[in-house]
Write a protein that holds these residues in place. Structure first.
Motif, PDB file in Angstrom:
ATOM      1  N   THR A  57      58.157  35.455  54.788  1.00 25.22           N
ATOM      2  CA  THR A  57      58.899  36.444  53.785  1.00 25.22           C
ATOM      3  C   THR A  57      58.841  36.187  52.213  1.00 25.22           C
ATOM      4  O   THR A  57      59.345  34.694  51.936  1.00 25.22           O
ATOM      5  CB  THR A  57      59.657  37.764  54.184  1.00 25.22           C
ATOM      6  OG1 THR A  57      60.634  36.307  53.921  1.00 25.22           O
ATOM      7  CG2 THR A  57      60.311  37.602  55.297  1.00 25.22           C
ATOM      8  N   THR A  59      60.326  36.829  48.594  1.00 22.44           N
ATOM      9  CA  THR A  59      61.827  38.465  47.609  1.00 22.44           C
ATOM     10  C   THR A  59      61.546  37.348  46.350  1.00 22.44           C
ATOM     11  O   THR A  59      61.795  36.067  46.261  1.00 22.44           O
ATOM     12  CB  THR A  59      62.753  38.597  48.426  1.00 22.44           C
ATOM     13  OG1 THR A  59      63.298  37.182  48.812  1.00 22.44           O
ATOM     14  CG2 THR A  59      62.167  38.741  49.541  1.00 22.44           C
ATOM     15  N   ALA A  70      60.984  35.878  58.667  1.00 21.44           N
ATOM     16  CA  ALA A  70      61.665  37.810  58.922  1.00 21.44           C
ATOM     17  C   ALA A  70      63.065  36.902  59.646  1.00 21.44           C
ATOM     18  O   ALA A  70      63.677  37.470  59.967  1.00 21.44           O
ATOM     19  CB  ALA A  70      60.973  38.057  59.861  1.00 21.44           C
ATOM     20  N   GLY A 143      56.797  41.563  47.418  1.00 14.95           N
ATOM     21  CA  GLY A 143      56.672  41.602  48.882  1.00 14.95           C
ATOM     22  C   GLY A 143      56.341  40.658  49.273  1.00 14.95           C
ATOM     23  O   GLY A 143      56.049  41.207  51.070  1.00 14.95           O
ATOM     24  N   ASP A 144      54.623  40.567  48.977  1.00 12.82           N
ATOM     25  CA  ASP A 144      53.177  40.811  49.685  1.00 12.82           C
ATOM     26  C   ASP A 144      53.226  38.730  49.494  1.00 12.82           C
ATOM     27  O   ASP A 144      52.986  38.355  48.854  1.00 12.82           O
ATOM     28  CB  ASP A 144      51.858  40.854  48.511  1.00 12.82           C
ATOM     29  CG  ASP A 144      50.772  40.656  49.654  1.00 12.82           C
ATOM     30  OD1 ASP A 144      50.753  39.806  50.503  1.00 12.82           O
ATOM     31  OD2 ASP A 144      50.008  42.119  48.873  1.00 12.82           O
ATOM     32  N   ALA A 145      54.176  38.427  51.140  1.00 11.74           N
ATOM     33  CA  ALA A 145      54.115  36.574  50.819  1.00 11.74           C
ATOM     34  C   ALA A 145      52.541  36.515  50.651  1.00 11.74           C
ATOM     35  O   ALA A 145      52.438  34.682  50.052  1.00 11.74           O
ATOM     36  CB  ALA A 145      54.677  36.534  52.121  1.00 11.74           C
TER      37      ALA A 145
END
Length: 240
Positions: A57, A59, A70, A143-145
């Motif tokens: 993830t 952030t 996660a 949030g697009d890892a």
């Protein structure tokens, strides 16, 4: 009775003016086409670039981009990574350690809080590092890892090719070429240099407050530099 004399060139003058108008319209259309065609030209080479899936993830909060699984392990080690997108040593460190860093993050063993800097812009409010910080943090916020990971990888690995040549739009277009969704790309295009300057300065102050000096790259655990060779920082942290 006098006869009205008609200017024999009147009709041709009117035709000439209309011709000029048409010519100007054509020139404007051609210029517009060239501008539109060149949009994304700096980043189009990325469409053929192999990308990586980042199975974790991303952030963004309080000037920090956090990369984590996660569900990280209960004993996962957490670090702060300070880097400047104009710093050649940061690029060297990324090339040397990113593959291992990615593996350990995805495995849940490592949490990396990236604190992007812009001090190498030396006060240039539209500098490369500042614009990179402004746009990459917007991408992280989406949030697009995988898109974030691949854009960061490009910015560091292709640093010499990119530095001081890209605009905010170019950064956003690059993310799009690397798979970012339209909403994330639009968010990046709305970023401002002030966004990047604010984040960069906040991280500069944070690093200075913790260590008394600012340089990059730096890896800190609990506010202190990781000891030993920086290109071995992952093993050092995980073995501690």
């Amino acid at each position: 009775m006098s006869n009205k004399v008609t200017n024999p060139n009147a009709k041709s003058n009117s035709g000439f003016l209309w011709g000029m108008v048409v010519l100007l319209v054509i020139v404007a259309a051609v210029i517009g086409y060239i501008v539109i065609s060149n949009q994304g030209a700096k980043t189009s080479y990325l469409s053929d670039r192999e990308t990586e899936e980042f199975n974790a993830t991303v952030t963004y909060k309080d000037n920090v981009v956090t990369l984590a699984a996660a569900e990280p392990a209960a004993d996962a080690k957490e670090v702060e990574l300070y880097e400047d997108f104009s710093c050649p040593h940061c690029a060297e460190l990324a090339v040397a350690t990113d593959a291992q860093m990615k593996q350990e993050i995805e495995a849940g063993n490592l949490i990396v809080n990236i604190r992007p800097l812009n001090f190498l812009d030396q006060g240039n409010t539209e500098g490369h590092s500042t614009l990179a910080v402004a746009t990459t943090t917007k991408l992280a916020e989406s949030g697009d890892a995988s898109a974030y990971w691949n854009l960061r990888k490009v910015l560091l690995e292709d640093q010499q090719k990119i530095a001081r040549k890209w605009s905010i739009e170019d950064f956003a277009n690059a993310a799009g070429e690397l798979g970012a969704e339209g909403a994330a790309v639009d968010s990046m295009k709305a970023a401002t240099a002030e966004d990047g300057a604010s984040t960069g300065q906040a991280n500069f102050d944070d690093l200075e407050n913790k260590t008394g000096e600012v340089s990059s790259p730096r890896v800190l655990v609990d506010g202190k530099d990781v000891e030993g060779s920086i290109d071995q920082w992952i093993d050092t942290v995980l073995e501690a």
